[in-house]
Design a protein around this motif. Structure first.
Motif, PDB file in Angstrom:
ATOM      1  N   ILE A 167      -7.083   7.775 -13.777  1.00 45.19           N
ATOM      2  CA  ILE A 167      -6.097   7.212 -13.252  1.00 45.19           C
ATOM      3  C   ILE A 167      -4.650   7.258 -13.918  1.00 45.19           C
ATOM      4  O   ILE A 167      -4.668   6.847 -14.976  1.00 45.19           O
ATOM      5  CB  ILE A 167      -6.506   5.725 -12.823  1.00 45.19           C
ATOM      6  N   THR A 168      -3.823   7.862 -13.198  1.00 42.67           N
ATOM      7  CA  THR A 168      -2.450   8.010 -13.625  1.00 42.67           C
ATOM      8  C   THR A 168      -1.549   6.878 -13.271  1.00 42.67           C
ATOM      9  O   THR A 168      -1.754   6.072 -12.151  1.00 42.67           O
ATOM     10  CB  THR A 168      -1.744   9.261 -13.014  1.00 42.67           C
ATOM     11  N   LEU A 169      -1.186   6.178 -14.560  1.00 43.57           N
ATOM     12  CA  LEU A 169      -0.220   4.901 -14.247  1.00 43.57           C
ATOM     13  C   LEU A 169       1.060   5.195 -14.233  1.00 43.57           C
ATOM     14  O   LEU A 169       1.548   6.197 -14.973  1.00 43.57           O
ATOM     15  CB  LEU A 169      -0.615   3.990 -15.544  1.00 43.57           C
ATOM     16  N   ALA A 170       2.033   4.631 -13.453  1.00 38.92           N
ATOM     17  CA  ALA A 170       3.444   4.643 -13.493  1.00 38.92           C
ATOM     18  C   ALA A 170       3.927   3.520 -14.388  1.00 38.92           C
ATOM     19  O   ALA A 170       3.594   2.333 -14.074  1.00 38.92           O
ATOM     20  CB  ALA A 170       4.125   4.805 -12.014  1.00 38.92           C
ATOM     21  N   ALA A 171       5.313   4.040 -15.058  1.00 36.41           N
ATOM     22  CA  ALA A 171       5.659   2.970 -15.896  1.00 36.41           C
ATOM     23  C   ALA A 171       7.041   3.100 -15.984  1.00 36.41           C
ATOM     24  O   ALA A 171       7.770   4.231 -15.740  1.00 36.41           O
ATOM     25  CB  ALA A 171       4.961   2.909 -17.319  1.00 36.41           C
ATOM     26  N   ASP A 226       2.823  -0.333 -13.960  1.00 39.48           N
ATOM     27  CA  ASP A 226       1.808  -0.779 -12.607  1.00 39.48           C
ATOM     28  C   ASP A 226       0.440  -0.639 -13.021  1.00 39.48           C
ATOM     29  O   ASP A 226       0.029   0.548 -13.377  1.00 39.48           O
ATOM     30  CB  ASP A 226       2.400   0.143 -11.413  1.00 39.48           C
ATOM     31  N   PRO A 227      -0.353  -1.748 -12.759  1.00 36.74           N
ATOM     32  CA  PRO A 227      -1.830  -1.509 -13.011  1.00 36.74           C
ATOM     33  C   PRO A 227      -2.367  -0.468 -11.872  1.00 36.74           C
ATOM     34  O   PRO A 227      -1.920   0.036 -11.015  1.00 36.74           O
ATOM     35  CB  PRO A 227      -2.425  -2.890 -12.734  1.00 36.74           C
ATOM     36  N   SER A 228      -3.583   0.027 -12.499  1.00 34.65           N
ATOM     37  CA  SER A 228      -4.306   1.104 -11.467  1.00 34.65           C
ATOM     38  C   SER A 228      -4.343   0.391 -10.028  1.00 34.65           C
ATOM     39  O   SER A 228      -4.682  -1.002  -9.968  1.00 34.65           O
ATOM     40  CB  SER A 228      -5.676   1.328 -12.070  1.00 34.65           C
ATOM     41  N   GLY A 250       1.202  -0.492  -6.862  1.00 31.86           N
ATOM     42  CA  GLY A 250       2.439  -0.023  -6.984  1.00 31.86           C
ATOM     43  C   GLY A 250       2.819   1.599  -6.866  1.00 31.86           C
ATOM     44  O   GLY A 250       2.268   2.134  -6.121  1.00 31.86           O
ATOM     45  N   GLU A 251       3.404   2.002  -8.040  1.00 29.78           N
ATOM     46  CA  GLU A 251       3.619   3.474  -8.045  1.00 29.78           C
ATOM     47  C   GLU A 251       2.411   4.272  -8.833  1.00 29.78           C
ATOM     48  O   GLU A 251       2.443   5.524  -8.831  1.00 29.78           O
ATOM     49  CB  GLU A 251       4.874   3.945  -8.581  1.00 29.78           C
ATOM     50  N   SER A 252       1.351   3.350  -9.431  1.00 34.56           N
ATOM     51  CA  SER A 252       0.303   3.967  -9.931  1.00 34.56           C
ATOM     52  C   SER A 252      -0.626   4.652  -9.165  1.00 34.56           C
ATOM     53  O   SER A 252      -0.736   4.136  -7.890  1.00 34.56           O
ATOM     54  CB  SER A 252      -0.350   2.936 -11.042  1.00 34.56           C
ATOM     55  N   GLY A 253      -1.534   5.594  -9.566  1.00 37.30           N
ATOM     56  CA  GLY A 253      -2.464   6.337  -8.925  1.00 37.30           C
ATOM     57  C   GLY A 253      -3.707   5.000  -8.551  1.00 37.30           C
ATOM     58  O   GLY A 253      -3.829   4.125  -9.050  1.00 37.30           O
ATOM     59  N   GLY A 254      -4.636   5.889  -7.841  1.00 38.46           N
ATOM     60  CA  GLY A 254      -6.070   4.913  -7.873  1.00 38.46           C
ATOM     61  C   GLY A 254      -6.283   4.657  -6.426  1.00 38.46           C
ATOM     62  O   GLY A 254      -5.389   4.436  -5.615  1.00 38.46           O
ATOM     63  N   GLU A 255      -7.445   4.995  -5.577  1.00 37.13           N
ATOM     64  CA  GLU A 255      -7.874   4.925  -4.440  1.00 37.13           C
ATOM     65  C   GLU A 255      -8.987   4.042  -4.129  1.00 37.13           C
ATOM     66  O   GLU A 255      -9.749   4.379  -5.194  1.00 37.13           O
ATOM     67  CB  GLU A 255      -7.920   6.128  -3.589  1.00 37.13           C
ATOM     68  N   PRO A 256      -9.306   3.077  -3.329  1.00 39.75           N
ATOM     69  CA  PRO A 256      -8.246   2.888  -2.536  1.00 39.75           C
ATOM     70  C   PRO A 256      -7.174   1.922  -2.895  1.00 39.75           C
ATOM     71  O   PRO A 256      -7.111   1.487  -4.259  1.00 39.75           O
ATOM     72  CB  PRO A 256      -9.069   2.037  -1.350  1.00 39.75           C
ATOM     73  N   ARG A 257      -6.117   1.701  -2.199  1.00 41.01           N
ATOM     74  CA  ARG A 257      -4.881   0.703  -2.793  1.00 41.01           C
ATOM     75  C   ARG A 257      -5.366  -0.691  -2.891  1.00 41.01           C
ATOM     76  O   ARG A 257      -6.114  -1.028  -2.246  1.00 41.01           O
ATOM     77  CB  ARG A 257      -3.748   0.983  -2.005  1.00 41.01           C
ATOM     78  N   ASN A 258      -4.622  -1.242  -3.587  1.00 39.02           N
ATOM     79  CA  ASN A 258      -4.632  -2.714  -3.714  1.00 39.02           C
ATOM     80  C   ASN A 258      -5.822  -3.376  -4.163  1.00 39.02           C
ATOM     81  O   ASN A 258      -6.442  -4.447  -3.773  1.00 39.02           O
ATOM     82  CB  ASN A 258      -4.103  -3.528  -2.352  1.00 39.02           C
ATOM     83  N   VAL A 259      -6.537  -2.782  -5.201  1.00 34.74           N
ATOM     84  CA  VAL A 259      -7.799  -3.108  -5.644  1.00 34.74           C
ATOM     85  C   VAL A 259      -7.715  -3.597  -7.340  1.00 34.74           C
ATOM     86  O   VAL A 259      -6.555  -3.038  -7.954  1.00 34.74           O
ATOM     87  CB  VAL A 259      -8.884  -1.856  -5.776  1.00 34.74           C
ATOM     88  N   ALA A 260      -8.141  -4.576  -7.607  1.00 35.92           N
ATOM     89  CA  ALA A 260      -7.940  -5.191  -8.928  1.00 35.92           C
ATOM     90  C   ALA A 260      -9.402  -5.079  -9.346  1.00 35.92           C
ATOM     91  O   ALA A 260     -10.436  -5.462  -8.782  1.00 35.92           O
ATOM     92  CB  ALA A 260      -7.546  -6.544  -9.038  1.00 35.92           C
ATOM     93  N   ILE A 313       0.914  -1.152   0.040  1.00 33.90           N
ATOM     94  CA  ILE A 313       0.104   0.064  -0.048  1.00 33.90           C
ATOM     95  C   ILE A 313       0.880   1.113   0.143  1.00 33.90           C
ATOM     96  O   ILE A 313       1.650   1.397   1.106  1.00 33.90           O
ATOM     97  CB  ILE A 313      -1.116  -0.030   1.403  1.00 33.90           C
ATOM     98  N   THR A 314       0.934   1.999  -1.041  1.00 31.78           N
ATOM     99  CA  THR A 314       1.609   3.263  -1.220  1.00 31.78           C
ATOM    100  C   THR A 314       0.951   4.227  -1.404  1.00 31.78           C
ATOM    101  O   THR A 314       0.372   4.337  -2.312  1.00 31.78           O
ATOM    102  CB  THR A 314       2.525   2.846  -2.477  1.00 31.78           C
ATOM    103  N   ALA A 315       1.066   5.194  -0.593  1.00 33.39           N
ATOM    104  CA  ALA A 315       0.110   6.566  -0.726  1.00 33.39           C
ATOM    105  C   ALA A 315       0.560   6.985  -2.166  1.00 33.39           C
ATOM    106  O   ALA A 315       1.696   7.713  -2.091  1.00 33.39           O
ATOM    107  CB  ALA A 315       0.325   7.126   0.353  1.00 33.39           C
ATOM    108  N   MET A 316      -0.354   7.543  -2.948  1.00 34.96           N
ATOM    109  CA  MET A 316      -0.127   8.333  -4.095  1.00 34.96           C
ATOM    110  C   MET A 316      -0.759   9.609  -3.988  1.00 34.96           C
ATOM    111  O   MET A 316      -1.957   9.656  -3.638  1.00 34.96           O
ATOM    112  CB  MET A 316      -0.438   7.526  -5.275  1.00 34.96           C
TER     113      MET A 316
END
Length: 390
Positions: free
Chosen positions: A85-89, A136-138, A141-151, A36-39
């Motif tokens: 959602i902003t994705l990191a890559a 990193d999917p939404s 990881g370092e990608s955005g989106g809340e809450p964390r660890n959702v698929a 869980i990484t706060a973005m």
């Protein structure tokens, strides 16, 4: 991909002799799993594919689980999907290239991050002449989106198309020559993206796992109808708990049952330590995600679990339901001969239209194809994309 429920439960039962808490950790079923990484994602254009870094704070420090290649230029980038959602890559570009090149978007395994297997694939394919993007999917990881660890089968499928957006806007990429590689649980998303996005000209999967099938039916479709209903009831009750608490609990994404037919809950995909005489599948995942070989602090499989209600949308969203729409674009399925997940690739091969190819790697299990350079058939992947992205 997931550790089969019954294997994890068996592991937990073994370890209960020494620790009840540890037993609960081991009873989980999922194992293709970003801490869980706060973005901080600031507001901006709803669609900003092509921007470097954008509103995410990304470090260019090399923190991968594999060594950096001196044959490839690397930089961190970011882009937005159509949900905003902003994705990191990580963008990998072969050195000393001229003109527009073929490109590949890569993601997976399920719950892993771009610093692990997908980054290794991307860098290696860049060494072979492709511009590559490991993302990193939404929500991970370092990608955005809340809450964390959702698929989400929908949003994570969209992530592949958003990666194609980004690649197609690069000055050194030929937007008519873009393919995708899905690893483990993101194989299903890669195939699904190609069914509705004809900009994807070729699809390769490795160690495929169908997460919708896995979550809604269990390993090898082992859930009974009664168990499937119990899972739905459990997820529905969990939503009440989350709503009342104002937070999102974590739990197993492939829900296991104990020997009495009761649902097992827990907060970690993989245990702190292995039990004595562990099942080989559990041991293989532990050896990758929980040791220096593949551990990453942002990896869900390495450190935590998905949100407990993650399976809900996968019950409602079958992957690659329109797989016939991929033709005449080609599909390559790669799986280990000894992989417990082999049946997924075999079943997709039966369903998929031509052109298609199934490559079974001798003496390889599911996890071997994450990072074992002597077993991953990079020559085959290269020839496949060379031919079909010509």
């Amino acid at each position: 991909m997931s550790v089969p429920s019954q294997l994890s439960v068996e592991a937990g039962q073994q370890q209960s002799k020494s620790s009840t808490t540890r037993r609960n950790f081991l009873k989980g079923s999922g194992a293709c799993m970003a801490a869980i990484t706060a973005m901080s994602v600031s507001s901006g254009p709803a669609f900003a594919a092509g921007s470097d870094n954008g509103s995410l704070t990304l470090s260019n420090k090399w923190d991968k689980t594999f060594p950096k290649s001196d044959r490839v230029d690397h930089r961190k980038v970011s882009f937005r999907n159509r949900y905003g959602i902003t994705l990191a890559a990580d963008l990998y570009v072969p050195k000393n290239i001229n003109g527009k090149q073929a490109a590949l978007a890569v993601s997976g395994p399920f719950g892993a991050v771009k610093e692990q297997s997908s980054g290794l694939y991307a860098q290696t394919m860049a060494e072979r002449g492709f511009v590559t993007l490991a993302f990193d999917p939404s929500y991970t990881g370092e990608s955005g989106g809340e809450p964390r660890n959702v698929a989400s089968p929908d949003i994570n499928t969209e992530d592949f198309s958003a990666a194609v957006d980004f690649l197609g806007l690069q000055s050194n990429v030929d937007r008519n020559r873009i393919g995708v590689i899905g690893i483990c649980g993101f194989s299903g998303m890669a195939l699904t993206a190609a069914t509705s996005d004809s900009r994807i000209k070729a699809v390769a999967t490795t160690s495929m796992y169908d997460m919708s099938r896995s979550m809604s039916r269990g390993y090898k479709d082992g859930y009974t109808m009664e168990q499937r209903q119990k899972v739905i009831d459990y997820l529905s009750e969990q939503r009440w708990e989350d709503a009342e608490s104002g937070d999102y609990a974590v739990g197993y994404h492939e829900v296991p049952f104990d020997e009495n037919g009761n649902i097992v809950t827990g907060q970690r995909v993989l245990p702190e330590t292995l039990p004595e005489d562990p099942n080989p599948v559990l041991a293989a995942f532990f050896d990758y995600y929980r040791t220096p070989r593949g551990f990453h602090p942002r990896g869900i499989n390495s450190t935590t679990a998905w949100t407990a209600t993650t399976p809900m949308s996968f019950f409602s969203f079958p992957m690659y339901a329109n797989i016939e729409m991929i033709a005449p674009r080609p599909i390559l399925l790669v799986a280990g001969e000894d992989a417990h997940s082999l049946y997924y690739s075999e079943d997709v091969y039966k369903q998929a239209p031509d052109p298609k190819e199934l490559v079974i790697v001798p003496n390889a299990d599911h996890v071997d194809l994450y990072d074992q350079m002597d077993k991953i058939p990079f020559d085959k992947l290269t020839s496949f994309f060379d031919k079909n992205l010509a």
